[in-house]
Design an enzyme around this catalytic site. Structure first.
Site: not given
Ligand code: CAA
Ligand code: NAD
Length: 301
Positions: A158, A137, A170
């Site tokens: 990503h 990330s 991405e």
């Molecule tokens: N697997 C499969 N289906 C899923 C799911 C999952 N993990 N999560 C949600 N769903 C589907 C299901 O069909 C679910 O219906 P059921 O509860 O009947 O199974 C439906 O979505 C609706 O889910 P919820 O009622 O729980 O909630 P929601 O309508 O808010 O949708 C969400 C859930 C899709 C997660 C929505 O809230 C959302 O888009 N949230 C924002 C997520 C976001 O911004 N993600 C990016 C984060 S940044 C990132 O990831 C990058 C990084 O590097 C950190």
């Molecule tokens: P997480 O903590 O849920 O999972 C990480 C897993 O990696 C754990 O199960 C751990 O046991 C395993 N692990 C650690 N070291 C290891 C090794 N050397 N060999 C094998 N397995 C190992 O974390 P996550 O949220 O799934 O994030 C994983 C990666 O994805 C990170 O780089 C994070 O920045 C990135 N990412 C996270 C998100 C998010 O929304 N959480 C979104 C996009 C990208």
């Protein structure tokens, strides 16, 4: 130009067999989507106990997908789940898992040294054609790739959480990533049913560069007492149309991951948007990192 494109396309690696390293929230999701689109998947983590949970997560998520996709045909849904689950093998031994792999996607802890150590080891074991990709990330793809002798076959892939639902990938190319590798990663993302976008290897890529300042400012707003966390979340859902409020989303991503992204960005001294938050640091230090530990800003059952 056309013949140049077709010859490079002919050299693209067609990805059939994928090894995913890390079976946490992201790795399990990537494995699910890759297996659902016909790839042979090996999911690797550090222990069989963790992998058992990853398999349960995949099955649980597939059930949610199938409930909608096969709403009128529950038997076909069950068969789909069985077929997908058969395509996911698990292993606690990354070394043997990568031997027959066209692509390795790493989704382990967000720590540069740990990621470099992993890829340094895998570089010696994977076939020469194998593409390496990191789902980081916040870390620089070039820095991770520098531990290998295949920077041309190294890129960022990503995904977004939850992987089963979020349509974006991405694709990050470094100056050393070959065009063939970038094209293979773009094609792979499309085969997964996602929409790929390309980004340079800049901190935060596209989405996190824009999303994380919003999340962090929401946390600081709560810390200053400007509004309650509930009201901040309601406001951004109803006033800006976001599916989740920013504080709820921080818990969903994982506060450890949010902190890492902020720290990556904070290296840029001209960017006050990523200044640290005492409250976020405290929660991470206490191990309250959000949904995955059942408590972050909110509590989860
Ligand atoms: N697997 C499969 N289906 C899923 C799911 C999952 N993990 N999560 C949600 N769903 C589907 C299901 O069909 C679910 O219906 P059921 O509860 O009947 O199974 C439906 O979505 C609706 O889910 P919820 O009622 O729980 O909630 P929601 O309508 O808010 O949708 C969400 C859930 C899709 C997660 C929505 O809230 C959302 O888009 N949230 C924002 C997520 C976001 O911004 N993600 C990016 C984060 S940044 C990132 O990831 C990058 C990084 O590097 C950190
Ligand atoms: P997480 O903590 O849920 O999972 C990480 C897993 O990696 C754990 O199960 C751990 O046991 C395993 N692990 C650690 N070291 C290891 C090794 N050397 N060999 C094998 N397995 C190992 O974390 P996550 O949220 O799934 O994030 C994983 C990666 O994805 C990170 O780089 C994070 O920045 C990135 N990412 C996270 C998100 C998010 O929304 N959480 C979104 C996009 C990208």
């Amino acid at each position: 130009l056309f013949s140049g494109f077709s010859s490079s396309a002919a050299r693209n690696v067609v990805i059939k067999s994928v090894t995913i390293i890390g079976g946490g929230q992201m790795g399990a999701g990537i494995a699910q989507v890759a297996a659902s689109t016909g790839h042979s998947v090996t999911l690797v983590d550090t222990s069989d106990d963790i992998l058992k949970k990853s398999i349960e997560t995949i099955e649980g998520s597939l059930r949610r997908v199938v409930k909608k996709k096969f709403a009128d045909k529950p038997e076909a849904g069950e068969e789909f789940i069985r077929n997908v689950m058969q395509k996911v093998l698990t292993s606690a031994d990354a070394a043997s898992a990568v031997r027959g792999s066209d692509l390795v996607v790493e989704a382990i802890a967000e720590n540069l040294k740990v990621k470099q150590d992993l890829f340094r080891r895998l570089d010696k074991l994977a076939p020469p054609h194998t593409i390496f990709a990191s789902n980081t990330s916040s870390l620089s793809i070039s820095d991770i790739a520098s531990s290998t002798n295949r920077p041309d076959k190294f890129g960022g892939l990503h995904f977004f959480n939850p992987v089963a639902m979020m349509k974006l990938v991405e694709v990050i190319g470094t100056p050393a990533t070959s065009q063939e590798t970038s094209e293979s990663l773009m094609n792979f993302s499309k085969v997964l049913g996602k929409t790929p976008v390309s980004s340079k290897d800049t901190s935060g890529f596209i989405v996190n560069r824009l999303l994380v300042p919003c999340i962090v400012e929401a946390i600081r707003m709560y810390e200053r007492g400007d509004a309650s966390k509930e009201d901040i979340d309601i406001a951004m859902k109803l006033g800006a149309g976001h599916p989740m409020g920013p504080i709820e989303l921080a818990d969903y991503i994982g506060l450890d991951t949010v902190k890492s992204i902020m720290e990556g960005e904070a290296k840029d001294p001209d960017n006050p948007l990523f200044a640290s938050s005492d409250l976020l640091n405290k929660l991470v230090a206490e191990g309250k990192v959000g949904r995955k530990t059942a408590e972050g800003f909110y509590k989860y059952k």
